[in-house]
Design an enzyme around this catalytic site. Sequence first.
Site, PDB file in Angstrom:
ATOM      1  N   ASP A  52      -7.432  -0.172  -0.744  1.00 59.22           N
ATOM      2  CA  ASP A  52      -6.808   0.713  -1.730  1.00 59.22           C
ATOM      3  C   ASP A  52      -7.793   0.781  -2.897  1.00 59.22           C
ATOM      4  O   ASP A  52      -7.788  -0.066  -3.794  1.00 59.22           O
ATOM      5  CB  ASP A  52      -5.457   0.134  -2.167  1.00 59.22           C
ATOM      6  CG  ASP A  52      -4.745   1.019  -3.186  1.00 59.22           C
ATOM      7  OD1 ASP A  52      -5.419   1.835  -3.847  1.00 59.22           O
ATOM      8  OD2 ASP A  52      -3.520   0.878  -3.326  1.00 59.22           O
ATOM      9  N   GLU A  91      -2.852  -9.192  -9.884  1.00 59.79           N
ATOM     10  CA  GLU A  91      -2.370  -7.954  -9.275  1.00 59.79           C
ATOM     11  C   GLU A  91      -1.040  -8.327  -8.642  1.00 59.79           C
ATOM     12  O   GLU A  91      -1.004  -8.791  -7.516  1.00 59.79           O
ATOM     13  CB  GLU A  91      -3.393  -7.431  -8.264  1.00 59.79           C
ATOM     14  CG  GLU A  91      -3.149  -5.990  -7.912  1.00 59.79           C
ATOM     15  CD  GLU A  91      -2.004  -5.817  -6.947  1.00 59.79           C
ATOM     16  OE1 GLU A  91      -0.826  -5.801  -7.408  1.00 59.79           O
ATOM     17  OE2 GLU A  91      -2.253  -5.708  -5.759  1.00 59.79           O
ATOM     18  N   GLU A 131       9.527  -7.783  -4.952  1.00 58.63           N
ATOM     19  CA  GLU A 131       8.823  -9.059  -4.723  1.00 58.63           C
ATOM     20  C   GLU A 131       8.852  -9.954  -5.940  1.00 58.63           C
ATOM     21  O   GLU A 131       8.649 -11.151  -5.833  1.00 58.63           O
ATOM     22  CB  GLU A 131       7.347  -8.852  -4.336  1.00 58.63           C
ATOM     23  CG  GLU A 131       7.157  -8.373  -2.937  1.00 58.63           C
ATOM     24  CD  GLU A 131       5.726  -8.543  -2.474  1.00 58.63           C
ATOM     25  OE1 GLU A 131       4.919  -9.158  -3.194  1.00 58.63           O
ATOM     26  OE2 GLU A 131       5.428  -8.073  -1.385  1.00 58.63           O
ATOM     27  N   HIS A 139      -1.549   2.335  -1.881  1.00 63.42           N
ATOM     28  CA  HIS A 139      -0.721   1.718  -0.833  1.00 63.42           C
ATOM     29  C   HIS A 139       0.715   1.508  -1.301  1.00 63.42           C
ATOM     30  O   HIS A 139       1.590   1.217  -0.493  1.00 63.42           O
ATOM     31  CB  HIS A 139      -1.343   0.405  -0.337  1.00 63.42           C
ATOM     32  CG  HIS A 139      -1.153  -0.752  -1.272  1.00 63.42           C
ATOM     33  ND1 HIS A 139      -1.836  -0.873  -2.466  1.00 63.42           N
ATOM     34  CD2 HIS A 139      -0.336  -1.826  -1.198  1.00 63.42           C
ATOM     35  CE1 HIS A 139      -1.460  -1.971  -3.070  1.00 63.42           C
ATOM     36  NE2 HIS A 139      -0.543  -2.573  -2.327  1.00 63.42           N
TER      37      HIS A 139
END
Length: 367
Positions: A65, A158, A167, A307
């Site tokens: 990505d 990230e 998440e 992505h």
Amino acid sequence: MTDAMPPSKFEDADETIEEAATATSNMEEDSAMCEPHDSSTDKTSADYYFDSYSHFGIHEEMLKDVVRTKTYQNVIYKNKFLFKDKIVLDVGAGTGILSLFCAKAGAKHVYAIECSQMADMAQEIVKANGFSNVITVLKGKVEEIDLPVPQVDIIISEWMGYFLLYENMLNTVLYARDKWLVSDGIVLPDNATLHLTAIEDSEYKEDKIEFWKNVYGFDMSCIRKQSMMEPLVDTVDQNQIVTNCQLLKSMNISKMTSGDASFTAPFKLVAERDDYIHALVAYFDVAFTVCHKMTGFSTGPRSKNTHWKQTVLYLEDVLTICQGEFVVGTMTVTQNKKNPRDIDITLKYSLNGRRCNVSRTQEYKMR
Ligand code: SAH
């Protein structure tokens, strides 16, 4: 506030998308991170199911990505003054790519924490590239690790998931910030925003949602109900956009608390043409405001695909909207109480138009 979101808002937005070897994949990220696993290298598919970050596939997708990875690279390489002689903490290092960027940019020392088995690879990669004296890979959970130094100058991570918050790795970054960051230290990225717009999507809604009403002649509407509740992660064509894009929530990663990631925000989406609305679409931007020139990227439908794609929330009703009319409402985002990595979304919306009058509340679950 409306948001036209031109990609040129950020420095080098063009450069980040050049030579974009478009990395598309249908692979879904697994929400389970750092679950207990055995440390042998003979892993079974079940091990990977519970610990997807141990497999290289997900890291390949992230590294390819280029919007994502090139932006981080630019932030680091073009702002060496930030890193020179600084102690950096890389939260969730994966392959160690961000640590390597920082080391190359002149950081004094980088601590790379990674809880999955990929930590072993990161260790080898650091060694193979001659950075063993600058980068220390620490295998374990950020929340459980003993850092060899009391404080760090920079935290880089990230951590963003689908819909920004899926998440819930943001909590881990905030934990590290509160525990180790010096008082005038910096967090990269330091700003994240969530945006909302509305789209025409009859074809796909038919295919993904209404499909269940008649499956080879049988009524499977009970599954339709479930499919309505599940936000769909997919790319949206910018021609489908019917309204303005509205800023829903802005988060200052240097200052916010984990509670700020749960919120209720109002929205007003004004139709830019006569059309039908089948879904609302959420996406996020991140920014690194401490750079010499504003740097960041957008995951919106008007920007180069990443992505993360976009997150589509289908509406129960098809809204017949005329130019200038608006859908108003609120979106409530909360961590699921049972599983804090999942998110619950409550959407309230209404349209008081010439051809359509609707008011409804819908619940969604990202899991
Ligand atoms: N920094 C890498 C990887 C990003 S993906 C890159 O930019 O390519 C996020 C990584 O954080 C995953 O490898 C995951 O295993 C790790 N991670 C998530 N939660 C963590 C935690 N609590 N402690 C340590 N690592 C964590």
